[in-house]
Scaffold this motif. Structure first.
Motif, PDB file in Angstrom:
ATOM      1  N   VAL A 154      -2.745 -11.949  17.159  1.00 48.43           N
ATOM      2  CA  VAL A 154      -2.367 -12.089  15.760  1.00 48.43           C
ATOM      3  C   VAL A 154      -3.795 -12.373  15.224  1.00 48.43           C
ATOM      4  O   VAL A 154      -4.649 -13.504  15.118  1.00 48.43           O
ATOM      5  CB  VAL A 154      -1.472 -13.052  15.647  1.00 48.43           C
ATOM      6  N   ALA A 160      -4.845 -15.279  11.938  1.00 52.21           N
ATOM      7  CA  ALA A 160      -3.888 -16.237  11.797  1.00 52.21           C
ATOM      8  C   ALA A 160      -4.470 -17.679  11.866  1.00 52.21           C
ATOM      9  O   ALA A 160      -5.110 -18.402  12.715  1.00 52.21           O
ATOM     10  CB  ALA A 160      -3.175 -16.231  13.307  1.00 52.21           C
ATOM     11  N   ALA A 192      -3.847 -16.725  18.736  1.00 52.42           N
ATOM     12  CA  ALA A 192      -4.333 -16.759  16.893  1.00 52.42           C
ATOM     13  C   ALA A 192      -5.455 -16.666  16.932  1.00 52.42           C
ATOM     14  O   ALA A 192      -6.426 -17.502  17.605  1.00 52.42           O
ATOM     15  CB  ALA A 192      -3.438 -17.901  16.414  1.00 52.42           C
ATOM     16  N   VAL A 205      -0.169 -10.647   8.174  1.00 51.19           N
ATOM     17  CA  VAL A 205      -1.386 -10.892   8.543  1.00 51.19           C
ATOM     18  C   VAL A 205      -1.887  -9.546   8.665  1.00 51.19           C
ATOM     19  O   VAL A 205      -1.221  -8.258   8.791  1.00 51.19           O
ATOM     20  CB  VAL A 205      -1.416 -11.638  10.055  1.00 51.19           C
TER      21      VAL A 205
END
Length: 812
Positions: free
Chosen positions: A525, A528, A607, A540
């Motif tokens: 991700v 993040a 993340a 995102v």
């Protein structure tokens, strides 16, 4: 020089085609050493040339020509298939005077086998006669040690078996050749077994000291050619390579230790032979017909001359030991024939003699039979029970010296069977011990020597105590047999692997690496920076699915760098595994994925955002069940075995991983470990498991800065790395923007990186691992490998993910 006028001068040589020096020394030395040296020289040369090919120091075409010729010589000179003994297959070689020693004879024969002139040979590139001799001497002697160890342990086991049979065979034990106390043949043999096992235990240490490769030290200072000494050591089954190139060729400690051990073995055998000869003279045991000779004039005699021969063999072995020590002492501390070549014949002769003596030793033990043991009355009359009488008085509170004096007075008047109550009472009274109860103690204590069989003190002649000692000896013998068997398997497998790697059509194009550990999908991700509030959603810039798992990433990066790599991991039978297989597809990568039915593959959510460290949420899935037995022997047949993702592999932690790493070492691999960060932080349990159970089995430890500090609890990376390096493992720590650090027993070194703008740091540490190991496999030293890895990892984090494979391919 004077001469006999009637006969003329005495000739100084037996062959007119040779000089005096060549005839009286070089010819004899060649005939003595060539049978042993030449096979080992061929084997060592196969490893040396293969290493030169792999490192690029020798062009492949020239290397392959040499390897083909060496295989021809191996067929002519090497042992028969399946033979592992130290004894040479070919007993002698002709000395025609065209070359001076086995070193030049090997070159001559190799040129013949290759169909070229000796001037075209490259076999001695980056190698000297000094380190070659030192290497082959160790190779020969280590197999001799293993053969002696097998016989030594077999003899010890047969001694234990006879001791169990003869645990009640009561005899008179002697000290200073005088009757002393009652004992049993089984008790004596239990002591002999302990001595044999002590000798075998010492052989383990001598073997391990012998099993260090000097190859690569050249004349004594090494070489400017980029060689990989560790690779040669691995190919030849050496446990490690030299630490000091000077000692590698000048050292002689291993020779002296082995010579002394041979002296120990034969000296103890000779001592027991003397005792056994007396037992035969006393007819306590039968003189074995198959080990005896008859008299030329006295028909009643059977002479156990084998025992005399054992004593003489001990004397000859001691003479060889002294020859080794005095010859070495006569040399300088440098490479010299005194401390190397000239002591070989003594060590070979003593190895052969020790083997023959142990066969005699074991054979006599096997035929040991009771004939006519002394009766209890005979034992009492010898005075062997008087100590028991004195101890009985002492147990009734008579001072020991007074008890000793009373019994001595009585025995000077006659043996215990002749004592009368009145005589005993008088002796006690003279000592101020007038006590009727003590008379009964004396009269009842010295007439039953068989009481010693009931003694419970550990190590005593008591039956139970003897069997307890024999149980310990048996367990110790089994353990030592296992240690020696593992060492023999190690060098046998190394030889098999070397012959396979150097055989026609089997030349490797590069080194090999096996990576064991975690393989999963990463869901990354991007940007993040925080987790959305419950019940809310945040958009995102990108979410992508990549190959994850430190082991998988390191394996792929190594393959992209040109290293044939095998990845061993455990995955589920879900759709994620199909994706994983696609992501692992690479010409130089062999995925060895163990599928767990009914399980999901591991998954990690990453993340990531600029300016902050990544954070992870992981589901272990099937990889939690990766076990040591999932890693097959052929998977460990690699130059380096890297275990990565330790804390994500609960079934492959602690002793389980230690055993796996030992298997890898036994197969000839160097071992490497990247632990990752423990779930729950660096608890005492996490630290202890690594420090006490795993790191001793790791050659290369590859933590990052946080992991290094967390494991050791130190305040800075230099202190932490030095502390771990002092235990024997080499530490290669990744320090992020600060570069890397290498620590071994020579010290701690840091390697800085250049400043770049990071694009994506995912997998940077795993790429560092792959680059570092690739450099080692190509022959770089630790420091150069660390510099290469720092530079590559720095370039990768500054490169967009889609451009990374091309960057890696450009560095192959």
């Amino acid at each position: 020089m004077t001469s006999n006028p009637s006969q003329g001068r005495v000739p100084l040589r037996t062959r007119e085609d040779l000089s005096i020096y060549w005839d009286n020394h070089l010819r004899v030395a060649f005939q003595e050493s060539a049978p042993h040296d030449l096979p080992a020289m061929v084997e060592a040369s196969l490893a040396h040339v293969l290493m030169l090919r792999e490192t690029g120091a020798l062009p492949a075409q020239r290397a392959d020509r040499l390897l083909a010729g060496l295989h021809v010589l191996w067929g002519e000179l090497g042992p028969e298939p399946g033979r592992t003994s130290w004894r040479p297959r070919v007993a002698s070689y002709p000395f025609d005077g065209s070359v001076e020693d086995p070193y030049y004879y090997l070159e001559q024969q190799l040129a013949r086998a290759c169909g070229i002139e000796t001037a075209e040979l490259d076999v001695q590139l980056a190698r000297s006669r000094n380190d070659l001799d030192a290497g082959v001497f160790r190779m020969i002697l280590r197999r001799g040690i293993l053969d002696v160890a097998d016989l030594l342990l077999q003899t010890a086991s047969d001694v234990v078996a006879q001791a169990r049979v003869l645990d009640g065979a009561l005899i008179i034990g002697h000290t200073h050749r005088r009757p002393a106390q009652p004992t049993t043949i089984g008790h004596v043999l239990s002591g002999l077994a302990e001595a044999l096992l002590s000798q075998a235990q010492d052989l383990v240490g001598i073997y391990d000291e012998m099993n260090v490769s000097p190859l690569g030290s050249a004349a004594f200072t090494g070489t400017d050619v980029p060689v990989d000494a560790q690779r040669v050591a691995d190919l030849l089954g050496f446990r490690s390579t030299f630490t000091a190139s000077y000692e590698a060729v000048a050292g002689a400690e291993h020779f002296m230790r082995l010579a002394a051990l041979h002296g120990r073995v034969t000296a103890t055998a000779a001592r027991f032979a003397r005792v056994l000869q007396e037992w035969m003279n006393l007819r306590w045991v039968r003189t074995p017909a198959s080990f005896s000779q008859g008299s030329s004039i006295m028909p009643q005699k059977q002479n156990p001359v084998v025992l005399e021969h054992m004593v003489s063999m001990a004397g000859a072995t001691n003479a060889d030991m002294m020859a080794v020590y005095t010859t070495i002492a006569a040399g300088w501390y440098e490479d010299s024939n005194n401390a190397t070549t000239d002591v070989q014949k003594q060590l070979w002769a003593s190895t052969d003699r020790v083997e023959r003596l142990l066969r005699l030793y074991d054979g006599v033990i096997g035929e040991l039979e009771v004939e006519q043991l002394p009766s209890e009355a005979d034992i009492v009359r010898s005075g062997a029970t008087t100590t028991a009488v004195a101890e009985a008085l002492a147990r009734h509170e008579v001072p020991w010296r007074a008890a000793h004096d009373v019994v001595g007075t009585l025995f000077r008047a006659g043996d215990p069977l002749t004592w009368t109550p009145a005589q005993v009472a008088a002796a006690l009274a003279d000592a101020g011990l007038a006590d009727e109860a003590l008379v009964d103690v004396v009269m009842s204590s010295g007439r039953e020597p068989s009481r010693v069989l009931d003694r419970t003190q550990p190590g005593s002649p008591g039956r139970a105590a003897v069997h307890a000692a024999l149980d310990v000896a048996e367990a110790r013998a089994r353990a030592l047999a296992g240690e020696f068997a593992a060492r023999r398997r190690h060098i046998d497998r190394a030889r098999e692997r070397l012959l396979r790697l150097t055989g026609a059509g089997s030349r490797p194009t590069a080194a090999t690496l096996t990576v064991v550990g975690n393989t999963n999908l990463d869901v990354i991700v991007h940007e993040a920076t925080e987790v959305p509030e419950p019940g809310t959603e945040r958009i995102v810039p990108d979410i992508e699915v990549r190959l994850g798992g430190s082991a998988a990433i390191a394996a792929v990066r190594a393959a992209q760098l040109g290293v044939p790599t095998r990845l061993v991991s455990r995955v589920g039978d879900d759709p994620g595994t199909t994706v994983l297989r696609d992501l692992l597809e690479h010409e130089l990568l062999e995925p060895d994925l163990r599928v767990a039915e009914g399980e999901r593959s591991g998954l990690t959510v990453v993340a990531e955002a600029r300016g902050r460290d990544r954070s992870f949420l992981s589901s272990l899935g099937a990889m939690a069940a990766l076990r040591p037995e999932d890693v097959t022997d052929d998977a460990l047949d690699a130059r380096i075995v890297l275990c990565s993702g330790y804390f994500l592999l609960p079934s492959l932690q602690g002793p389980g991983l230690a055993l796996l790493l030992d298997r890898a070492r036994a197969a000839g691999a160097r071992t490497a470990l990247d632990t990752g960060h423990p779930d729950g932080g660096w608890t005492e349990a996490a630290r202890t498991g690594l420090l006490s159970e795993v790191l001793a089995h790791v050659d290369l430890f590859l933590p990052n800065e946080d992991e290094l500090l967390g494991l050791t609890g130190a305040g800075d990376v230099e202190t932490a790395a030095a502390r771990l390096a002092a235990t024997g493992t080499t530490v290669v720590a990744k320090l992020g923007a600060d570069g890397a650090l290498v620590a071994d027993r020579t010290g701690v070194r840091r390697f800085a990186t250049r400043s770049v703008e990071p694009v994506d740091t995912t997998g940077a540490g795993d790429a560092f691992n792959a680059a570092f190991l690739r450099a080692l496999l190509r022959g770089s030293g630790l420091d150069d490998a660390a510099r290469f890895a720092v530079g590559l990892a720095t370039s990768l984090v500054a490169t967009e993910p889609e451009g990374r494979e091309a960057l890696l391919f450009s560095l192959r």
